[in-house]
Write a protein that holds these residues in place. Structure first.
Motif, PDB file in Angstrom:
ATOM      1  N   ARG A  70      39.242  35.260 104.327  1.00 45.85           N
ATOM      2  CA  ARG A  70      38.769  36.578 103.894  1.00 45.85           C
ATOM      3  C   ARG A  70      37.420  36.480 103.198  1.00 45.85           C
ATOM      4  NH1 ARG A  70      42.940  37.233 107.079  1.00 45.85           N
ATOM      5  NH2 ARG A  70      44.194  39.078 106.649  1.00 45.85           N
ATOM      6  N   PHE A  71      37.128  35.305 102.673  1.00 49.38           N
ATOM      7  CA  PHE A  71      35.874  35.126 101.951  1.00 49.38           C
ATOM      8  C   PHE A  71      35.446  33.663 102.005  1.00 49.38           C
ATOM      9  CE2 PHE A  71      39.271  34.590  98.807  1.00 49.38           C
ATOM     10  CZ  PHE A  71      38.921  33.390  98.190  1.00 49.38           C
ATOM     11  N   TYR A  72      34.196  33.439 101.628  1.00 46.62           N
ATOM     12  CA  TYR A  72      33.653  32.085 101.494  1.00 46.62           C
ATOM     13  C   TYR A  72      33.228  31.871 100.051  1.00 46.62           C
ATOM     14  CZ  TYR A  72      33.681  31.272 106.502  1.00 46.62           C
ATOM     15  OH  TYR A  72      34.093  31.071 107.793  1.00 46.62           O
ATOM     16  N   SER A  73      33.333  30.624  99.624  1.00 40.24           N
ATOM     17  CA  SER A  73      32.915  30.257  98.269  1.00 40.24           C
ATOM     18  C   SER A  73      31.654  29.406  98.351  1.00 40.24           C
ATOM     19  CB  SER A  73      34.037  29.474  97.579  1.00 40.24           C
ATOM     20  OG  SER A  73      33.554  28.845  96.404  1.00 40.24           O
ATOM     21  N   ILE A  74      30.624  29.826  97.630  1.00 37.58           N
ATOM     22  CA  ILE A  74      29.391  29.048  97.526  1.00 37.58           C
ATOM     23  C   ILE A  74      29.293  28.539  96.094  1.00 37.58           C
ATOM     24  CG2 ILE A  74      26.880  29.048  97.760  1.00 37.58           C
ATOM     25  CD1 ILE A  74      27.143  31.449  99.621  1.00 37.58           C
ATOM     26  N   THR A  75      29.166  27.242  95.926  1.00 38.42           N
ATOM     27  CA  THR A  75      29.007  26.646  94.602  1.00 38.42           C
ATOM     28  C   THR A  75      27.618  26.019  94.513  1.00 38.42           C
ATOM     29  OG1 THR A  75      31.374  26.145  94.496  1.00 38.42           O
ATOM     30  CG2 THR A  75      29.949  25.039  92.905  1.00 38.42           C
ATOM     31  N   VAL A  76      26.881  26.381  93.474  1.00 36.26           N
ATOM     32  CA  VAL A  76      25.515  25.896  93.288  1.00 36.26           C
ATOM     33  C   VAL A  76      25.461  25.121  91.981  1.00 36.26           C
ATOM     34  CG1 VAL A  76      23.082  26.544  93.155  1.00 36.26           C
ATOM     35  CG2 VAL A  76      24.691  27.978  94.448  1.00 36.26           C
ATOM     36  N   SER A  77      25.177  23.828  92.070  1.00 36.10           N
ATOM     37  CA  SER A  77      25.188  22.957  90.892  1.00 36.10           C
ATOM     38  C   SER A  77      23.815  22.319  90.686  1.00 36.10           C
ATOM     39  CB  SER A  77      26.250  21.873  91.049  1.00 36.10           C
ATOM     40  OG  SER A  77      27.519  22.433  91.265  1.00 36.10           O
ATOM     41  N   PRO A  78      22.994  22.897  89.826  1.00 35.41           N
ATOM     42  CA  PRO A  78      21.696  22.277  89.523  1.00 35.41           C
ATOM     43  C   PRO A  78      21.903  20.970  88.767  1.00 35.41           C
ATOM     44  CG  PRO A  78      21.745  24.602  88.864  1.00 35.41           C
ATOM     45  CD  PRO A  78      23.145  24.191  89.152  1.00 35.41           C
ATOM     46  N   SER A  79      20.983  20.041  88.957  1.00 34.72           N
ATOM     47  CA  SER A  79      21.030  18.784  88.226  1.00 34.72           C
ATOM     48  C   SER A  79      20.573  19.010  86.791  1.00 34.72           C
ATOM     49  CB  SER A  79      20.109  17.753  88.885  1.00 34.72           C
ATOM     50  OG  SER A  79      18.745  18.116  88.691  1.00 34.72           O
ATOM     51  N   LYS A  80      20.753  18.005  85.940  1.00 35.62           N
ATOM     52  CA  LYS A  80      20.329  18.135  84.552  1.00 35.62           C
ATOM     53  C   LYS A  80      18.812  18.283  84.453  1.00 35.62           C
ATOM     54  CE  LYS A  80      19.812  13.264  83.170  1.00 35.62           C
ATOM     55  NZ  LYS A  80      20.252  12.241  82.186  1.00 35.62           N
ATOM     56  N   TYR A  81      18.097  17.701  85.430  1.00 35.65           N
ATOM     57  CA  TYR A  81      16.643  17.822  85.436  1.00 35.65           C
ATOM     58  C   TYR A  81      16.239  19.267  85.755  1.00 35.65           C
ATOM     59  CZ  TYR A  81      16.700  12.731  85.473  1.00 35.65           C
ATOM     60  OH  TYR A  81      16.910  11.419  85.137  1.00 35.65           O
ATOM     61  N   GLU A  82      16.925  19.866  86.707  1.00 36.53           N
ATOM     62  CA  GLU A  82      16.639  21.255  87.055  1.00 36.53           C
ATOM     63  C   GLU A  82      17.025  22.192  85.912  1.00 36.53           C
ATOM     64  OE1 GLU A  82      17.230  21.046  91.885  1.00 36.53           O
ATOM     65  OE2 GLU A  82      18.987  20.906  90.581  1.00 36.53           O
ATOM     66  N   LEU A  83      18.171  21.933  85.296  1.00 30.11           N
ATOM     67  CA  LEU A  83      18.601  22.787  84.180  1.00 30.11           C
ATOM     68  C   LEU A  83      17.635  22.702  83.004  1.00 30.11           C
ATOM     69  CD1 LEU A  83      22.472  22.163  84.172  1.00 30.11           C
ATOM     70  CD2 LEU A  83      21.283  24.240  84.883  1.00 30.11           C
ATOM     71  N   SER A  84      16.956  21.572  82.865  1.00 32.88           N
ATOM     72  CA  SER A  84      16.023  21.407  81.745  1.00 32.88           C
ATOM     73  C   SER A  84      14.827  22.341  81.858  1.00 32.88           C
ATOM     74  CB  SER A  84      15.546  19.956  81.659  1.00 32.88           C
ATOM     75  OG  SER A  84      14.686  19.639  82.746  1.00 32.88           O
ATOM     76  N   MET A 197      39.080  15.712  81.074  1.00 30.65           N
ATOM     77  CA  MET A 197      38.139  15.637  79.952  1.00 30.65           C
ATOM     78  C   MET A 197      36.861  16.397  80.318  1.00 30.65           C
ATOM     79  SD  MET A 197      36.365  12.216  78.272  1.00 30.65           S
ATOM     80  CE  MET A 197      37.866  11.583  77.491  1.00 30.65           C
ATOM     81  N   GLN A 198      36.335  17.167  79.371  1.00 29.88           N
ATOM     82  CA  GLN A 198      35.093  17.889  79.619  1.00 29.88           C
ATOM     83  C   GLN A 198      33.917  16.929  79.702  1.00 29.88           C
ATOM     84  OE1 GLN A 198      34.127  21.199  77.125  1.00 29.88           O
ATOM     85  NE2 GLN A 198      35.953  22.374  77.669  1.00 29.88           N
ATOM     86  N   LYS A 199      33.014  17.189  80.645  1.00 32.53           N
ATOM     87  CA  LYS A 199      31.829  16.362  80.804  1.00 32.53           C
ATOM     88  C   LYS A 199      30.773  16.737  79.773  1.00 32.53           C
ATOM     89  CE  LYS A 199      32.447  15.590  85.767  1.00 32.53           C
ATOM     90  NZ  LYS A 199      31.830  15.678  87.113  1.00 32.53           N
ATOM     91  N   ASP A 200      30.124  15.727  79.232  1.00 32.33           N
ATOM     92  CA  ASP A 200      29.040  15.944  78.282  1.00 32.33           C
ATOM     93  C   ASP A 200      27.781  16.427  79.002  1.00 32.33           C
ATOM     94  OD1 ASP A 200      30.289  15.415  75.940  1.00 32.33           O
ATOM     95  OD2 ASP A 200      29.496  13.396  75.665  1.00 32.33           O
ATOM     96  N   GLY A 201      26.849  16.937  78.214  1.00 31.23           N
ATOM     97  CA  GLY A 201      25.551  17.321  78.746  1.00 31.23           C
ATOM     98  C   GLY A 201      25.572  18.687  79.389  1.00 31.23           C
ATOM     99  N   PRO A 202      24.411  19.145  79.866  1.00 34.55           N
ATOM    100  CA  PRO A 202      24.327  20.468  80.501  1.00 34.55           C
ATOM    101  C   PRO A 202      25.102  20.484  81.811  1.00 34.55           C
ATOM    102  CG  PRO A 202      22.265  19.250  80.768  1.00 34.55           C
ATOM    103  CD  PRO A 202      23.110  18.446  79.835  1.00 34.55           C
ATOM    104  N   GLN A 203      25.998  21.436  81.961  1.00 32.22           N
ATOM    105  CA  GLN A 203      26.868  21.494  83.140  1.00 32.22           C
ATOM    106  C   GLN A 203      26.863  22.876  83.798  1.00 32.22           C
ATOM    107  OE1 GLN A 203      28.337  18.860  84.379  1.00 32.22           O
ATOM    108  NE2 GLN A 203      27.917  17.451  82.687  1.00 32.22           N
ATOM    109  N   SER A 204      25.915  23.727  83.449  1.00 37.13           N
ATOM    110  CA  SER A 204      25.909  25.094  83.985  1.00 37.13           C
ATOM    111  C   SER A 204      25.802  25.082  85.511  1.00 37.13           C
ATOM    112  CB  SER A 204      24.740  25.888  83.401  1.00 37.13           C
ATOM    113  OG  SER A 204      24.880  26.038  82.003  1.00 37.13           O
ATOM    114  N   HIS A 205      26.585  25.937  86.150  1.00 36.08           N
ATOM    115  CA  HIS A 205      26.565  26.038  87.604  1.00 36.08           C
ATOM    116  C   HIS A 205      27.001  27.435  88.016  1.00 36.08           C
ATOM    117  CE1 HIS A 205      30.578  24.688  86.357  1.00 36.08           C
ATOM    118  NE2 HIS A 205      31.058  25.259  87.452  1.00 36.08           N
ATOM    119  N   ILE A 206      26.885  27.722  89.297  1.00 31.07           N
ATOM    120  CA  ILE A 206      27.124  29.078  89.814  1.00 31.07           C
ATOM    121  C   ILE A 206      28.245  29.058  90.838  1.00 31.07           C
ATOM    122  CG2 ILE A 206      26.050  31.078  90.932  1.00 31.07           C
ATOM    123  CD1 ILE A 206      23.302  29.564  90.337  1.00 31.07           C
ATOM    124  N   HIS A 207      29.167  30.004  90.718  1.00 28.37           N
ATOM    125  CA  HIS A 207      30.184  30.233  91.742  1.00 28.37           C
ATOM    126  C   HIS A 207      29.910  31.597  92.376  1.00 28.37           C
ATOM    127  CE1 HIS A 207      32.894  26.859  91.092  1.00 28.37           C
ATOM    128  NE2 HIS A 207      32.763  27.028  89.788  1.00 28.37           N
TER     129      HIS A 207
END
Length: 343
Positions: A70-84, A197-207
């Protein structure tokens, strides 16, 4: 940047409704104050409720078979360099998502009523998340697993000794556990990394959740099409079909760089990642020819991703192919995801 496009799971984790997936995406909002919550959004609005997302996605499935997603999932995960490069992860990633979806519609080789697919033709909802946890297929979990197994065995022995079910030395078992905890190859903040366990560092991403049907509920738009761009005769008419993933991934990368003024290193590019898989010898040759500063950054990115460096390039092409294939099987393809777009 790492981008995946996956169809809705049927008959397994998720039902034919989007409710299970939407509920999963709400996990970070649990226990949060209202002002701290991340809401669903799309091209036209913010703070869209989970109920509206479920209603709109589930109600846009006309003429789909039970076995069709019924739908597709797109996950976008920038690297820590991109998030910076971002000033505000939430605001900036929402802006980038709206640019990304322009690239998405431009990648369809389809026409609706005689014109190309436009942004208003798709029905999607997106959500920003800021946390990630270690999962079972992560390199750190897999390589820590033998230690985790032995520690669990020792803890079970201690319980049996305490209950009088077996003889043993509790203190010796506890000392062995401490030793194994220290010997585990992957640690975070002094503790052995474990699943969940939660990962350290910037982990922001898009669903992003995208309806299989267009906004009118009449046309099927599948990014999972096996056709990149082709034409087929249907009922006496020539019909365009396909979705060009290469185009989408490349343009998604370019849109990020343009939007945030990001200067992408060779090893971060989608083109170089394709080269790594298709022609690894050329990939490493190009890597070694980079200017000194760029090569130093490239090697730093690769080391941080956990990708092993080949000690030498075999002269025999078959040996090279097998060597690289074995590296990929051991998880290089997972490791490079931290800094590249998935292929």
């Amino acid at each position: 940047m790492y981008i995946t496009i996956t169809p809705q799971k049927l008959g397994g984790t998720y039902s034919q409704s989007s409710a299970g997936f939407v509920d999963y995406l709400e996990k970070e909002n649990q226990g949060q104050e209202k002002e701290d919550m991340e809401h669903f959004f799309n091209q036209y609005g913010n703070e869209i409720s989970a109920e509206e997302v479920i209603r709109e996605i589930d109600g846009n499935t006309a003429k789909l078979e039970k076995t069709e997603p019924r739908f597709y999932s797109i996950t976008v995960s920038p690297s820590k360099y991109e998030l910076s490069r971002l000033q505000d992860n939430s605001t900036d990633l929402k802006h980038y998502t709206r640019e990304l979806m322009k690239d998405y519609v431009a990648s369809f080789n389809r026409e609706i009523n005689g014109r190309p697919v436009r942004l208003e033709d798709i029905k999607y909802y997106a959500k920003i998340e800021h946390q990630r946890t270690f999962k079972g297929n992560d390199k750190q979990i897999r390589e820590n697993q033998p230690f985790a197994t032995k520690i669990l065995e020792l803890k079970n022995e201690i319980r049996k000794i305490e209950r009088g079910e077996m003889d043993g030395n509790i203190k010796a078992c506890q000392q062995q556990i401490v030793k194994l905890e220290k010997e585990a190859p992957h640690r975070q903040n002094g503790e052995r990394i474990v699943q969940g366990m939660q990962k350290d560092g910037p982990q922001s991403h898009i669903h992003i959740i995208v309806s299989r049907k267009d906004a009118s509920n009449r046309h099927s738009l599948s990014p999972g099409s096996k056709y990149r761009a082709s034409e087929v005769a249907l009922n006496g008419k020539t019909v365009k079909r396909g979705f060009d993933r290469d185009k989408f991934f490349s343009n998604a990368e370019k849109s990020f760089d343009k939007t945030f003024g990001y200067r992408r290193n060779f090893v971060e590019t989608y083109t170089s990642r394709k080269e790594f898989i298709k022609n690894p010898k050329m990939y490493f040759t190009a890597l070694m020819k980079l200017p000194t500063n760029e090569k130093a950054i490239a090697l730093k990115i690769l080391r941080e991703s956990g990708m092993p460096m080949l000690p030498g390039i075999p002269t025999n092409q078959a040996q090279l192919a097998m060597k690289v294939f074995n590296l990929l099987r051991r998880g290089v393809d997972i490791a490079i995801k931290s800094s590249s777009i998935g292929i």
